[in-house]
Motif scaffolding. Structure first.
Motif, PDB file in Angstrom:
ATOM      1  N   SER A 172       0.839  -1.185   0.000  1.00  0.00           N
ATOM      2  CA  SER A 172       0.000   0.000   0.000  1.00  0.00           C
ATOM      3  C   SER A 172       0.874   1.233   0.000  1.00  0.00           C
ATOM      4  O   SER A 172       1.865   1.294   0.703  1.00  0.00           O
ATOM      5  N   GLY A 173       0.481   2.217  -0.811  1.00  0.00           N
ATOM      6  CA  GLY A 173       1.149   3.494  -0.760  1.00  0.00           C
ATOM      7  C   GLY A 173       0.321   4.502  -0.002  1.00  0.00           C
ATOM      8  O   GLY A 173       0.640   5.681   0.017  1.00  0.00           O
ATOM      9  N   HIS A 174      -0.787   4.074   0.615  1.00  0.00           N
ATOM     10  CA  HIS A 174      -1.732   5.009   1.216  1.00  0.00           C
ATOM     11  C   HIS A 174      -1.997   4.738   2.690  1.00  0.00           C
ATOM     12  O   HIS A 174      -2.560   5.572   3.369  1.00  0.00           O
ATOM     13  N   VAL A 175      -1.632   3.570   3.191  1.00  0.00           N
ATOM     14  CA  VAL A 175      -1.827   3.248   4.599  1.00  0.00           C
ATOM     15  C   VAL A 175      -0.507   3.470   5.326  1.00  0.00           C
ATOM     16  O   VAL A 175       0.559   3.145   4.812  1.00  0.00           O
ATOM     17  N   ALA A 176      -0.587   4.034   6.525  1.00  0.00           N
ATOM     18  CA  ALA A 176       0.627   4.399   7.236  1.00  0.00           C
ATOM     19  C   ALA A 176       0.484   4.159   8.730  1.00  0.00           C
ATOM     20  O   ALA A 176      -0.629   4.013   9.257  1.00  0.00           O
ATOM     21  N   VAL A 177       1.605   4.121   9.403  1.00  0.00           N
ATOM     22  CA  VAL A 177       1.626   4.175  10.862  1.00  0.00           C
ATOM     23  C   VAL A 177       1.723   5.651  11.235  1.00  0.00           C
ATOM     24  O   VAL A 177       2.709   6.318  10.905  1.00  0.00           O
ATOM     25  N   ILE A 178       0.689   6.146  11.885  1.00  0.00           N
ATOM     26  CA  ILE A 178       0.613   7.583  12.157  1.00  0.00           C
ATOM     27  C   ILE A 178       0.853   7.923  13.627  1.00  0.00           C
ATOM     28  O   ILE A 178       0.851   9.098  14.005  1.00  0.00           O
ATOM     29  N   GLY A 179       1.064   6.903  14.458  1.00  0.00           N
ATOM     30  CA  GLY A 179       1.345   7.139  15.866  1.00  0.00           C
ATOM     31  C   GLY A 179       1.996   5.922  16.479  1.00  0.00           C
ATOM     32  O   GLY A 179       1.786   4.793  16.017  1.00  0.00           O
ATOM     33  N   ALA A 180       2.809   6.131  17.513  1.00  0.00           N
ATOM     34  CA  ALA A 180       3.482   5.024  18.189  1.00  0.00           C
ATOM     35  C   ALA A 180       3.681   5.383  19.652  1.00  0.00           C
ATOM     36  O   ALA A 180       3.868   6.553  20.002  1.00  0.00           O
ATOM     37  N   GLY A 181       3.632   4.378  20.510  1.00  0.00           N
ATOM     38  CA  GLY A 181       3.824   4.614  21.932  1.00  0.00           C
ATOM     39  C   GLY A 181       4.384   3.392  22.623  1.00  0.00           C
ATOM     40  O   GLY A 181       4.232   2.270  22.145  1.00  0.00           O
ATOM     41  N   GLU A 182       5.028   3.624  23.741  1.00  0.00           N
ATOM     42  CA  GLU A 182       5.631   2.542  24.511  1.00  0.00           C
ATOM     43  C   GLU A 182       5.376   2.765  25.995  1.00  0.00           C
ATOM     44  O   GLU A 182       5.670   3.836  26.522  1.00  0.00           O
ATOM     45  N   SER A 183       4.799   1.771  26.651  1.00  0.00           N
ATOM     46  CA  SER A 183       4.668   1.825  28.098  1.00  0.00           C
ATOM     47  C   SER A 183       6.026   1.504  28.700  1.00  0.00           C
ATOM     48  O   SER A 183       6.665   0.524  28.304  1.00  0.00           O
ATOM     49  N   PRO A 184       6.536   2.320  29.618  1.00  0.00           N
ATOM     50  CA  PRO A 184       7.916   2.163  30.097  1.00  0.00           C
ATOM     51  C   PRO A 184       8.248   0.750  30.552  1.00  0.00           C
ATOM     52  O   PRO A 184       7.468   0.109  31.261  1.00  0.00           O
ATOM     53  N   TYR A 185       9.403   0.277  30.114  1.00  0.00           N
ATOM     54  CA  TYR A 185       9.867  -1.062  30.466  1.00  0.00           C
ATOM     55  C   TYR A 185      10.458  -1.071  31.881  1.00  0.00           C
ATOM     56  O   TYR A 185      11.081  -0.097  32.312  1.00  0.00           O
ATOM     57  N   THR A 186      10.285  -2.187  32.573  1.00  0.00           N
ATOM     58  CA  THR A 186      10.903  -2.361  33.871  1.00  0.00           C
ATOM     59  C   THR A 186      11.218  -3.834  34.113  1.00  0.00           C
ATOM     60  O   THR A 186      10.447  -4.707  33.714  1.00  0.00           O
ATOM     61  N   ALA A 206       0.160   5.852  22.238  1.00  0.00           N
ATOM     62  CA  ALA A 206       0.181   5.840  20.773  1.00  0.00           C
ATOM     63  C   ALA A 206      -0.894   6.752  20.202  1.00  0.00           C
ATOM     64  O   ALA A 206      -0.662   7.483  19.229  1.00  0.00           O
ATOM     65  N   LEU A 207      -2.083   6.718  20.795  1.00  0.00           N
ATOM     66  CA  LEU A 207      -3.163   7.587  20.322  1.00  0.00           C
ATOM     67  C   LEU A 207      -2.820   9.055  20.539  1.00  0.00           C
ATOM     68  O   LEU A 207      -3.080   9.905  19.673  1.00  0.00           O
ATOM     69  N   ALA A 208      -2.239   9.377  21.688  1.00  0.00           N
ATOM     70  CA  ALA A 208      -1.840  10.764  21.943  1.00  0.00           C
ATOM     71  C   ALA A 208      -0.798  11.215  20.928  1.00  0.00           C
ATOM     72  O   ALA A 208      -0.834  12.353  20.443  1.00  0.00           O
ATOM     73  N   ASP A 209       0.121  10.310  20.581  1.00  0.00           N
ATOM     74  CA  ASP A 209       1.141  10.642  19.584  1.00  0.00           C
ATOM     75  C   ASP A 209       0.522  10.918  18.225  1.00  0.00           C
ATOM     76  O   ASP A 209       1.013  11.746  17.456  1.00  0.00           O
ATOM     77  N   ALA A 210      -0.573  10.213  17.928  1.00  0.00           N
ATOM     78  CA  ALA A 210      -1.264  10.407  16.647  1.00  0.00           C
ATOM     79  C   ALA A 210      -2.248  11.573  16.683  1.00  0.00           C
ATOM     80  O   ALA A 210      -2.831  11.923  15.648  1.00  0.00           O
ATOM     81  N   GLU A 240      -3.069   7.433   5.225  1.00  0.00           N
ATOM     82  CA  GLU A 240      -2.035   8.460   5.351  1.00  0.00           C
ATOM     83  C   GLU A 240      -2.632   9.850   5.550  1.00  0.00           C
ATOM     84  O   GLU A 240      -2.046  10.694   6.240  1.00  0.00           O
ATOM     85  N   THR A 241      -3.795  10.069   5.011  1.00  0.00           N
ATOM     86  CA  THR A 241      -4.432  11.377   5.123  1.00  0.00           C
ATOM     87  C   THR A 241      -4.871  11.691   6.550  1.00  0.00           C
ATOM     88  O   THR A 241      -5.163  12.850   6.861  1.00  0.00           O
ATOM     89  N   ARG A 242      -4.941  10.683   7.442  1.00  0.00           N
ATOM     90  CA  ARG A 242      -5.323  10.919   8.823  1.00  0.00           C
ATOM     91  C   ARG A 242      -4.162  11.443   9.669  1.00  0.00           C
ATOM     92  O   ARG A 242      -4.362  11.866  10.805  1.00  0.00           O
ATOM     93  N   ALA A 243      -2.944  11.382   9.123  1.00  0.00           N
ATOM     94  CA  ALA A 243      -1.770  11.801   9.884  1.00  0.00           C
ATOM     95  C   ALA A 243      -1.777  13.305  10.096  1.00  0.00           C
ATOM     96  O   ALA A 243      -2.063  14.076   9.180  1.00  0.00           O
ATOM     97  N   SER A 244      -1.448  13.745  11.319  1.00  0.00           N
ATOM     98  CA  SER A 244      -1.373  15.156  11.621  1.00  0.00           C
ATOM     99  C   SER A 244       0.019  15.724  11.375  1.00  0.00           C
ATOM    100  O   SER A 244       0.220  16.936  11.431  1.00  0.00           O
ATOM    101  N   GLY A 245       0.975  14.842  11.116  1.00  0.00           N
ATOM    102  CA  GLY A 245       2.347  15.255  10.843  1.00  0.00           C
ATOM    103  C   GLY A 245       3.030  14.183  10.026  1.00  0.00           C
ATOM    104  O   GLY A 245       2.397  13.507   9.210  1.00  0.00           O
ATOM    105  N   ARG A 246       4.313  13.981  10.256  1.00  0.00           N
ATOM    106  CA  ARG A 246       5.047  12.957   9.531  1.00  0.00           C
ATOM    107  C   ARG A 246       4.543  11.577   9.939  1.00  0.00           C
ATOM    108  O   ARG A 246       4.158  11.341  11.090  1.00  0.00           O
TER     109      ARG A 246
END
Length: 382
Positions: free
Chosen positions: A6-20, A40-44, A225-231
């Protein structure tokens, strides 16, 4: 075997719960998974109300399932999946999520993977990983997969003329990357002398060859990809394969070998175009095997290829990988996807390598001797 492009679907956000390494009292699997989803949602720039697709991979979520976790997070979705394939789950879920968005079955899909991994949980999982483990491996005087991968490592050393120093340079390089990753559990500088002097776990494996289990989770948001607010990180291709050697091979070639040519062909790029790589790194030998299977420049000369990795001229596992950041159970494969997404979006502060093309591999589910699942995802900075 299957693949998607796909040239149109993207990863638009990512998040990690701190490792311990030592989760606080009251920590739960659902808690760390939910934390990663919210990050991840906040990042997106999105909220749970925007989500209509949800995928989960976890060894310790039970007795709950994906639908239970979705309900606990307040999600009402039209697309749902649960993947149990460990280190290959991120690529598998990504493949299905891309298809779901392309087909219109969902518009915003959150994928999350991770586990609560204290000592008791880890020991029990190692003993009862699957039927082959419980019935044939657990009764042997060996602890978990270390002995299996020690034998595989020795075979790889003999086949390709590798030494512990070769593996050590890879491990030391990943620790150097981890120093710039605030989420890595182990960030203290490590040199080759430290690596070689570490206690033996299962010859030829030393302490730093064995991935440390941690509690934590990783998540990504997949959408048009059009849902992305940035890169964003455009998904060019995902290719997967299962049971390629019927557990009868030597383990030195993984499913990545059959996935990679298809993934690169569908993506319209070549191995030489790759700028950053995350490969599943439960043991250094598996890093070597997957780098070779990807067909990267220099893969026909593994000592030379490892020299490039050791000097960090070839950016591999720039988060520190699981060997330094930690392995959050089923979240290990998702960890690599999150790191490549961050690199392509310019979010890897202190360790940013730049570039346009990123590759993520998945390797997972040791059915008896070797991982039975493999996948390759090719992403592009957009």
């Amino acid at each position: 075997m299957s693949s998607t492009t796909s040239g149109h679907v993207a990863v638009i956000g990512a998040g990690e719960s701190p490792y311990t390494r030592h989760p606080a009292a009251g920590t739960t699997t659902a808690g760390v998974l939910g934390d990663a989803v919210r990050r991840a949602l906040a990042d997106a720039g999105l909220s749970t109300a925007d989500v209509d697709g949800f995928g989960v991979s976890s060894f310790t979520l039970g007795p709950d399932h994906a639908v239970d976790l979705a309900w606990r997070l307040g999600l009402q979705v039209d697309w749902l999946m649960q993947d149990t394939n460990g280190g290959a789950s991120a690529g598998g879920m990504l493949q299905h999520a891309v298809r779901a968005v392309e087909a219109g079955d969902a518009s915003v899909v959150v994928l999350v993977a991770g586990d609560l991994m204290d000592r008791e949980v880890h020991v029990e999982m190692v003993r009862r990983y699957n039927r082959a483990t419980a019935e044939h491996l657990a009764p042997l005087p060996m602890t978990g997969p270390n002995a299996l991968f020690a034998m595989l490592t020795r075979r790889q050393m003999d086949r390709f003329g590798l030494t512990r120093e070769h593996y050590g340079r890879l491990v030391v390089a990943q620790r150097a990357w981890a120093a710039a990753n605030p989420g890595a559990v182990y960030r203290t500088p490590l040199d080759l002398e430290d690596y070689l002097a570490a206690p033996t776990v299962a010859e030829p494996l030393g302490r730093y060859d064995c991935v440390p289990p941690v509690t934590g989770a990783d998540a990504v948001v997949v959408a048009a990809e059009t849902r992305a607010s940035g890169r964003c990180a455009r998904v060019l291709a995902v290719a997967t394969t299962y049971n390629t050697d019927d557990q009868a091979g030597d383990g030195l070639t993984t499913g990545v070998a059959s996935c990679a040519p298809r993934a690169f062909e569908h993506a319209g790029v070549a191995p030489a175009d790759v700028d950053v790589v995350s490969v599943y790194d439960d043991y250094p030998a598996m890093v070597v095997a997957q780098l070779a299977d990807l067909g990267l420049p220099g893969a026909d000369d593994l000592p030379r290829l490892l020299a490039l990795v050791g000097e960090r001229d070839l950016p591999v596992n720039t988060s520190g990988g699981q060997l330094s950041a930690g392995q959050p159970g089923a979240g290990g494969g998702m960890h690599g996807l999150v790191e490549v997404v961050r690199q392509l979006r310019g979010q890897a502060d202190g360790r940013q390598v730049g570039g346009r093309i990123g590759v993520v591999t998945g390797y997972g589910m040791v059915l008896y001797r070797h991982g039975a699942c493999g996948n390759v995802a090719v992403l592009e900075a957009a």
